[in-house]
Design an enzyme around this catalytic site. Structure first.
Site, PDB file in Angstrom:
ATOM      1  N   SER A   1      -1.544   3.448  23.339  1.00  9.36           N
ATOM      2  CA  SER A   1      -2.858   2.476  23.675  1.00  9.36           C
ATOM      3  C   SER A   1      -4.005   3.482  24.598  1.00  9.36           C
ATOM      4  CB  SER A   1      -2.534   1.495  24.737  1.00  9.36           C
ATOM      5  OG  SER A   1      -3.663   0.939  25.449  1.00  9.36           O
ATOM      6  N   ARG A   2      -5.010   3.327  24.283  1.00  9.91           N
ATOM      7  CA  ARG A   2      -6.235   4.117  24.823  1.00  9.91           C
ATOM      8  C   ARG A   2      -6.938   3.123  25.816  1.00  9.91           C
ATOM      9  NH1 ARG A   2      -7.424   8.196  21.615  1.00  9.91           N
ATOM     10  NH2 ARG A   2      -6.703   8.137  19.498  1.00  9.91           N
TER      11      ARG A   2
ATOM     12  N   THR B   1      -1.068  -6.420  24.229  1.00 17.47           N
ATOM     13  CA  THR B   1      -1.013  -5.976  22.683  1.00 17.47           C
ATOM     14  C   THR B   1       0.337  -6.336  22.436  1.00 17.47           C
ATOM     15  OG1 THR B   1      -1.447  -4.109  21.494  1.00 17.47           O
ATOM     16  CG2 THR B   1      -0.067  -3.824  23.528  1.00 17.47           C
TER      17      THR B   1
ATOM     18  N   LYS C   1       1.141 -11.236  22.386  1.00 14.53           N
ATOM     19  CA  LYS C   1      -0.063 -12.257  22.584  1.00 14.53           C
ATOM     20  C   LYS C   1       0.386 -13.667  22.861  1.00 14.53           C
ATOM     21  CE  LYS C   1      -3.385  -8.688  21.145  1.00 14.53           C
ATOM     22  NZ  LYS C   1      -4.580  -8.494  20.209  1.00 14.53           N
TER      23      LYS C   1
ATOM     24  N   GLU D   1     -11.254 -21.343  26.223  1.00 10.21           N
ATOM     25  CA  GLU D   1     -11.386 -22.027  24.979  1.00 10.21           C
ATOM     26  C   GLU D   1     -11.001 -21.260  23.746  1.00 10.21           C
ATOM     27  OE1 GLU D   1     -12.514 -25.435  22.364  1.00 10.21           O
ATOM     28  OE2 GLU D   1     -11.332 -25.104  24.282  1.00 10.21           O
TER      29      GLU D   1
ATOM     30  N   ASN E   1      -4.999 -11.809  25.059  1.00 13.48           N
ATOM     31  CA  ASN E   1      -4.765 -10.437  25.175  1.00 13.48           C
ATOM     32  C   ASN E   1      -5.473 -10.265  26.527  1.00 13.48           C
ATOM     33  OD1 ASN E   1      -7.708 -10.670  25.222  1.00 13.48           O
ATOM     34  ND2 ASN E   1      -7.817  -8.898  24.105  1.00 13.48           N
TER      35      ASN E   1
ATOM     36  N   ASP F   1     -10.692 -10.281  21.888  1.00 13.10           N
ATOM     37  CA  ASP F   1     -10.650  -9.690  20.563  1.00 13.10           C
ATOM     38  C   ASP F   1     -12.037  -9.922  19.860  1.00 13.10           C
ATOM     39  OD1 ASP F   1      -8.312  -8.020  20.993  1.00 13.10           O
ATOM     40  OD2 ASP F   1      -7.164  -9.740  20.033  1.00 13.10           O
TER      41      ASP F   1
ATOM     42  N   GLY G   1      -3.534 -13.374   9.523  1.00 13.60           N
ATOM     43  CA  GLY G   1      -2.627 -13.351  10.918  1.00 13.60           C
ATOM     44  C   GLY G   1      -3.419 -13.683  12.090  1.00 13.60           C
TER      45      GLY G   1
ATOM     46  N   MET H   1     -10.964  -3.669  11.158  1.00 15.06           N
ATOM     47  CA  MET H   1     -10.537  -3.705  12.498  1.00 15.06           C
ATOM     48  C   MET H   1      -9.681  -2.467  12.929  1.00 15.06           C
ATOM     49  SD  MET H   1      -9.535  -7.499  13.263  1.00 15.06           S
ATOM     50  CE  MET H   1     -10.681  -8.853  12.927  1.00 15.06           C
TER      51      MET H   1
END
Length: 287
Positions: A20-21, A67, A71, A84, A93, A108, A134, A226
């Site tokens: 992870s960054r 992550t 989620k 919402e 997330n 996201d 997904g 993405m």
């Protein structure tokens, strides 16, 4: 897990999480805004998300980025305290404590929309093809619709999953001004082409592109993956070959969703641009 820190404590939780960054991103946001914080990675057992979150809270934790694969569990954890966007996405997330309870949001889609706008895309009235059905696709539907897209067409290798996502979106209380349709990958075409094509699958992680028909792109269209990498992904190369005027990967989306999380936690919106520039340089340097 480390001892309690005098600094406000945040983390990214996942499995795996070493890649992870987020710590790098939030450290740069902290320096930029003057908001001191401690930000770490939390590796949770696949069956131990809730216990890891509870331990983090007991040691002074205030907020979490979530992550894969947690989620949906984060959405359940936040319960009645969902935004919402999170409710429509069915996934969270970003978690934060307020009045003794966890609250959840999904940033996201906001990250995607903000990056598309940064790239000069006009979303008002746009025709958008969303490849994949997904969680990644589900999480961006509401922000794309709220940005004024006229039509979003979801295609997937399993057409039924695409139809289920479109139907679930409509049943959940869709943005009425946006027409959401669905079909198989082979049904991705539209007369006049798409203004934006978004790859919401993980195909690029395997060095592959979705099996899409040719002739998808309107003049000046953008193809957006993405996933991100030091060099154009397989989907981006496919799009260029099919006539897309421009391509972009998801690094800007990553920074954009992090900026939205930072705003939720700290009440100040950081500037994603210098962070994106620094991350891009890091990617290229490691190549």
């Amino acid at each position: 897990m480390s001892q309690a820190s005098p600094l406000p404590r945040y983390a990214v939780i996942g499995n795996p999480v070493a890649h992870s960054r987020s710590p790098q991103i939030h450290a740069m946001f902290s320096s930029q805004t003057g908001k001191p914080l401690q930000y770490e990675r939390l590796l949770a057992p696949v069956d131990g998300f809730a216990a890891t979150v509870q331990a983090f809270r007991e040691q002074g934790g205030l907020g979490l980025n979530v992550t894969v694969p947690f989620k949906e569990e984060a959405c359940q954890l936040a319960g009645a305290h969902l935004s919402e966007r999170a409710r429509l996405a069915g996934a969270v997330n970003t978690l934060w404590l307020r009045d003794g309870a966890w609250h959840g949001c999904n940033t996201d889609g906001v990250g995607l929309v903000s990056d598309l706008l940064r790239l000069g895309v006009v979303l008002e009235g746009a025709r958008v093809l969303l490849v994949g059905a997904g969680g990644a696709a589900r999480g961006v539907l509401q922000p794309l619709a709220a940005a004024g897209c006229a039509r979003i067409h979801i295609v997937n290798r399993s057409a039924q999953r695409a139809h289920d996502l479109a139907a679930g979106w409509a049943a959940a209380g869709a943005v009425p001004g946006t027409r959401v349709t669905a079909g198989a990958l082979a049904e991705a075409g539209v007369a006049g082409g798409w203004n934006v094509v978004v790859n919401a699958t993980a195909s690029s992680l395997q060095g592959a592109a979705p099996e899409l028909p040719r002739g998808l792109y309107a003049p000046d269209a953008l193809a957006y993956d993405m996933m991100y990498a030091a060099h154009p992904t397989a989907f981006m190369r496919q799009a260029t070959d099919d006539g897309a005027a421009r391509t972009a990967d998801g690094l800007g989306m990553l920074v954009g969703q992090a900026a939205e999380s930072f705003l939720i936690w700290h009440g100040v919106r950081p500037d994603p641009s210098p962070v994106l520039t620094a991350l891009r340089a890091t990617l290229l340097a490691k190549d």
